[in-house]
Design an enzyme around this catalytic site. Structure first.
Site, PDB file in Angstrom:
ATOM      1  N   LYS A 153       0.865  -1.183   0.000  1.00  0.00           N
ATOM      2  CA  LYS A 153       0.000   0.000   0.000  1.00  0.00           C
ATOM      3  C   LYS A 153       0.893   1.222   0.000  1.00  0.00           C
ATOM      4  O   LYS A 153       2.016   1.180   0.507  1.00  0.00           O
ATOM      5  CB  LYS A 153      -0.897   0.013   1.252  1.00  0.00           C
ATOM      6  CG  LYS A 153      -2.164   0.803   1.068  1.00  0.00           C
ATOM      7  CD  LYS A 153      -3.161   0.056   0.211  1.00  0.00           C
ATOM      8  CE  LYS A 153      -4.459   0.779   0.029  1.00  0.00           C
ATOM      9  NZ  LYS A 153      -5.463  -0.095  -0.615  1.00  0.00           N
TER      10      LYS A 153
HETATM   11  P1  NAD Z   1     -12.646   7.521  -3.256  1.00  0.00           P
HETATM   12  O1  NAD Z   1     -11.652   8.557  -2.905  1.00  0.00           O
HETATM   13  O2  NAD Z   1     -12.999   7.320  -4.684  1.00  0.00           O
HETATM   14  O3  NAD Z   1     -14.000   7.770  -2.436  1.00  0.00           O
HETATM   15  C1  NAD Z   1     -14.024   7.893  -1.041  1.00  0.00           C
HETATM   16  C2  NAD Z   1     -15.405   8.334  -0.638  1.00  0.00           C
HETATM   17  O4  NAD Z   1     -15.499   8.318   0.779  1.00  0.00           O
HETATM   18  C3  NAD Z   1     -15.748   9.752  -1.099  1.00  0.00           C
HETATM   19  O5  NAD Z   1     -17.088   9.787  -1.526  1.00  0.00           O
HETATM   20  C4  NAD Z   1     -15.568  10.559   0.177  1.00  0.00           C
HETATM   21  O6  NAD Z   1     -16.352  11.749   0.186  1.00  0.00           O
HETATM   22  C5  NAD Z   1     -16.076   9.553   1.181  1.00  0.00           C
HETATM   23  N1  NAD Z   1     -15.713   9.880   2.559  1.00  0.00           N
HETATM   24  C6  NAD Z   1     -14.544  10.339   3.033  1.00  0.00           C
HETATM   25  N2  NAD Z   1     -14.646  10.574   4.344  1.00  0.00           N
HETATM   26  C7  NAD Z   1     -15.907  10.232   4.695  1.00  0.00           C
HETATM   27  C8  NAD Z   1     -16.623  10.246   5.910  1.00  0.00           C
HETATM   28  N3  NAD Z   1     -16.050  10.659   7.039  1.00  0.00           N
HETATM   29  N4  NAD Z   1     -17.918   9.824   5.900  1.00  0.00           N
HETATM   30  C9  NAD Z   1     -18.510   9.404   4.771  1.00  0.00           C
HETATM   31  N5  NAD Z   1     -17.874   9.362   3.593  1.00  0.00           N
HETATM   32  C10 NAD Z   1     -16.592   9.784   3.557  1.00  0.00           C
HETATM   33  O7  NAD Z   1     -12.114   6.146  -2.607  1.00  0.00           O
HETATM   34  P2  NAD Z   1     -12.439   4.660  -3.058  1.00  0.00           P
HETATM   35  O8  NAD Z   1     -11.414   4.247  -4.058  1.00  0.00           O
HETATM   36  O9  NAD Z   1     -13.882   4.521  -3.361  1.00  0.00           O
HETATM   37  O10 NAD Z   1     -12.083   3.861  -1.711  1.00  0.00           O
HETATM   38  C11 NAD Z   1     -13.015   3.742  -0.636  1.00  0.00           C
HETATM   39  C12 NAD Z   1     -12.610   2.570   0.237  1.00  0.00           C
HETATM   40  O11 NAD Z   1     -12.571   1.387  -0.555  1.00  0.00           O
HETATM   41  C13 NAD Z   1     -11.227   2.673   0.883  1.00  0.00           C
HETATM   42  O12 NAD Z   1     -11.248   1.991   2.118  1.00  0.00           O
HETATM   43  C14 NAD Z   1     -10.345   1.898  -0.087  1.00  0.00           C
HETATM   44  O13 NAD Z   1      -9.169   1.422   0.526  1.00  0.00           O
HETATM   45  C15 NAD Z   1     -11.281   0.782  -0.460  1.00  0.00           C
HETATM   46  N6  NAD Z   1     -10.974   0.090  -1.711  1.00  0.00           N
HETATM   47  C16 NAD Z   1     -10.880   0.781  -2.889  1.00  0.00           C
HETATM   48  C17 NAD Z   1     -10.621   0.074  -4.069  1.00  0.00           C
HETATM   49  C18 NAD Z   1     -10.587   0.742  -5.411  1.00  0.00           C
HETATM   50  O14 NAD Z   1     -10.490   0.026  -6.416  1.00  0.00           O
HETATM   51  N7  NAD Z   1     -10.712   2.045  -5.521  1.00  0.00           N
HETATM   52  C19 NAD Z   1     -10.418  -1.318  -4.018  1.00  0.00           C
HETATM   53  C20 NAD Z   1     -10.532  -1.983  -2.802  1.00  0.00           C
HETATM   54  C21 NAD Z   1     -10.810  -1.263  -1.656  1.00  0.00           C
END
Ligand code: NAD
Length: 420
Positions: A109
Site C-alpha cells: 500500500k
Molecule cells: P474515493 O476517494 O474514490 O472515495 C471515497 C469516498 O469516501 C468519497 O465519496 C468521500 O467523500 C467519502 N468519505 C470520506 N470521508 C468520509 C466520511 N467521514 N464519511 C462518509 N464518507 C466519507 O475512494 P475509493 O477508491 O472509493 O475507496 C473507498 C474505500 O474502498 C477505501 O477503504 C479503499 O481502501 C477501499 N478500496 C478501494 C478500491 C478501489 O479500487 N478504488 C479497491 C478496494 C478497496
C-alpha cells in the site's frame, strides 16, 4: 519498529486480527513472525511547488508486506489521515486479500499525507510526479505495482506511467493498474470494485433467502467503490435509500436516483443538497433499517459503540478495515448479520487489476464482458470456498477469509524455506 507500528490503532487492529487467526491456525512462532511483519517500509519527503508560490514538504509512504508469492500489489491513497501505520495495515490486508483470491501477488500500500480536495489538479500532478520519481528504485512491473485508492484515480495512475516510462525510455503500462483505457488500462477496471461488491451482495441476499428486487441498501462513501456498488445494485432492483460522503448524507425512503446523484456529485463535489432527498446525520444513517449496509469510505466506522445498534441483515465491507475487532465480537454474538468481509467483498478491484496487468504483460485486450465474467467466476469460487470453510470450522466469515489468505502465505513461506 514493531512497537512504533503497534502505536497506530489501525496497524494494531490488523495485527490483532492476524494474531487471532494465527492462534486459531496454530501457526508456529517462526512462520507467524515471518508472515506478520512488513518486508519493506519506505518513507519519503517531497518538496512541491504550490500554486501560490510557496513550497510545501509532503510525507509519502510505501509498504511492501512480503514478496514471497510474486510482485507486491496495492493502492495509493491521498488523505489527511495517512501515516505509516495506516499504510502498513492496509498493506497487510492486501496481502491476505491477494492470497485469498489466489492472485500471484503479495500485498502493498502507498499513501501521501495531504488533502487532495484542497489541492489544484496541477498541485496534485506535481506531487504525484515527485512521489513516482522517489519510488523508481523500489517499484517495477515484477516488483511493486500501484493502483488507485482513496483520493487517487485513473489520472494519478497515468502520471505515474508517464514518469516511470520517461525514466525507462519506453512505455511501461504494467507499472500500475487502474489507468485510463487509452493507456492500456483494462475495460471494466473503473467499476470493478463496486461491481464486485454488488455481485457478492446479491449472492449473499440469495443465501439469506431474500429477493434482490425491492431489497434496501445504505452506502457510506460515494467515490469509486460506493458509487459503482450503489449504481449496480440500483440497476438490479435494490432500493438504495441512503448515501453519505464527506459532505453529508442524503436519504429517500423510496430509493435514491443513483445515476442522477452521480451527475450531481460530479458538478458540486458532494452529495449534500441533492434534490429529491432529505438530509440526514451521516452517523445516524448507518443505524437505519435496511437489508444491506455498505461502508465504502474509511476504516473503523463500525465500532463497539454502534455495532449493537445496526439494523441491517448484510454488512458488505466495500472499504478496507471498516469494522473493529470489538465490533466483530458484538456482531458474532448477535449472529443475525451476514458479513461480507473486506478482503473478499472489495477484492473485485485487485482481481481486475490483476487482469489488467496480465493484459499489459501479454499484450492482449479483453472486452468488458470477458473481464466481468472472469471476475464473477473468481468471486463466486472464493465466496463458496469461504462459506464452506466457515461452516466446517464453525468460525465467522472474517476468520474464514483471513485463515484462507494467511494459509496460502504461510505455506509458501514454509515451502521456500529461509535464505541463506
Ligand atoms: P474515493 O476517494 O474514490 O472515495 C471515497 C469516498 O469516501 C468519497 O465519496 C468521500 O467523500 C467519502 N468519505 C470520506 N470521508 C468520509 C466520511 N467521514 N464519511 C462518509 N464518507 C466519507 O475512494 P475509493 O477508491 O472509493 O475507496 C473507498 C474505500 O474502498 C477505501 O477503504 C479503499 O481502501 C477501499 N478500496 C478501494 C478500491 C478501489 O479500487 N478504488 C479497491 C478496494 C478497496
Amino acid at each position: 519498529m514493531k512497537e512504533a507500528l503497534l502505536q497506530s490503532p489501525i496497524f494494531a487492529m490488523a495485527a490483532q486480527q492476524f494474531d487471532e487467526v494465527a492462534d486459531f491456525m496454530e501457526l508456529s512462532e517462526e512462520i507467524r513472525e515471518r508472515c506478520k511483519w512488513p518486508k519493506r517500509l519506505i518513507t519519503v519527503t517531497m518538496p512541491v511547488h504550490m500554486d501560490d508560490g510557496s513550497t510545501r514538504v509532503f510525507f509519502g509512504h510505501r509498504v511492501q508486506h512480503h514478496l514471497s508469492r510474486g510482485p507486491v500489489k496495492g493502492g495509493l491513497r491521498y488523505h489527511p489521515a495517512v501515516d505509516l501505520g495506516e499504510v502498513a495495515a492496509l498493506a497487510m490486508w492486501m496481502n491476505w486479500k491477494c492470497a485469498l483470491m489466489r492472485l500471484p501477488y503479495g500485498g502493498a500500500k502507498g499513501g501521501i499525507n495531504c488533502n487532495p480536495r484542497e489541492m489544484s489538479i496541477r498541485e496534485r500532478e506535481r506531487l504525484t510526479r515527485r512521489f513516482a520519481t522517489e519510488m523508481i528504485p523500489f517499484i517495477g512491473k515484477e516488483i511493486d505495482i500501484m493502483a488507485p485508492d482513496m483520493g487517487t484515480d485513473e489520472q494519478t495512475m497515468a502520471w505515474i506511467v508517464d514518469v516511470y516510462s520517461s525514466h525507462a525510455g519506453h512505455l511501461v503500462p504494467g507499472i500500475v493498474t487502474g489507468k485510463p483505457v487509452e493507456l492500456q488500462g483494462s475495460e471494466g477496471r473503473r467499476e470493478a470494485t463496486g461491481h464486485g461488491v454488488a455481485f457478492l451482495v446479491m449472492r449473499a441476499l440469495n443465501k439469506i433467502d431474500q429477493q434482490i428486487d425491492g431489497s434496501s441498501a445504505v452506502v457510506q462513501g460515494f467515490g469509486n467503490v460506493g458509487s459503482y456498488a450503489a449504481e449496480t445494485l440500483s440497476w438490479s432492483g435494490v432500493k438504495v435509500k441512503g448515501i453519505s460522503d464527506v459532505t453529508g448524507a442524503v436519504w429517500n425512503d423510496g430509493g435514491l436516483d443513483v445515476t442522477a446523484l452521480r451527475k450531481y456529485v460530479a458538478e458540486t463535489g458532494g452529495v449534500a443538497g441533492f434534490g429529491g432527498a432529505e438530509g440526514l446525520d451521516p452517523e445516524e444513517m448507518l443505524l437505519q433499517e435496511c437489508d444491506v449496509l455498505i461502508p465504502a469510505a474509511l476504516e473503523r466506522v463500525i465500532k463497539e459503540e454502534n455495532a449493537g445498534k445496526l439494523k441491517c441483515r448484510i454488512l458488505a465491507e466495500g472499504a478496507n478495515g471498516p469494522t473493529t475487532p470489538e465490533a466483530d465480537v458484538i456482531i458474532d454474538e448477535r449472529g443475525d448479520i451476514f458479513v461480507l468481509p473486506d478482503i473478499l467483498c472489495n477484492a473485485g478491484g485487485v482481481t481486475v487489476s490483476y487482469f489488467e496487468w496480465v493484459q499489459n504483460i501479454s499484450r492482449i485486450h479483453w472486452t468488458e464482458r470477458e473481464v466481468l465474467t472472469k471476475l464473477e467466476t473468481m468471486l463466486e469460487g472464493t465466496f463458496e470456498r469461504l462459506l464452506k470453510f466457515a461452516k466446517e470450522k464453525g468460525v465467522s466469515h472474517r476468520t474464514a477469509a483471513l485463515c484462507l489468505g494467511v494459509h496460502e502465505v504461510a505455506e509458501v513461506k514454509k515451502k521456500r524455506g529461509l535464505f541463506p
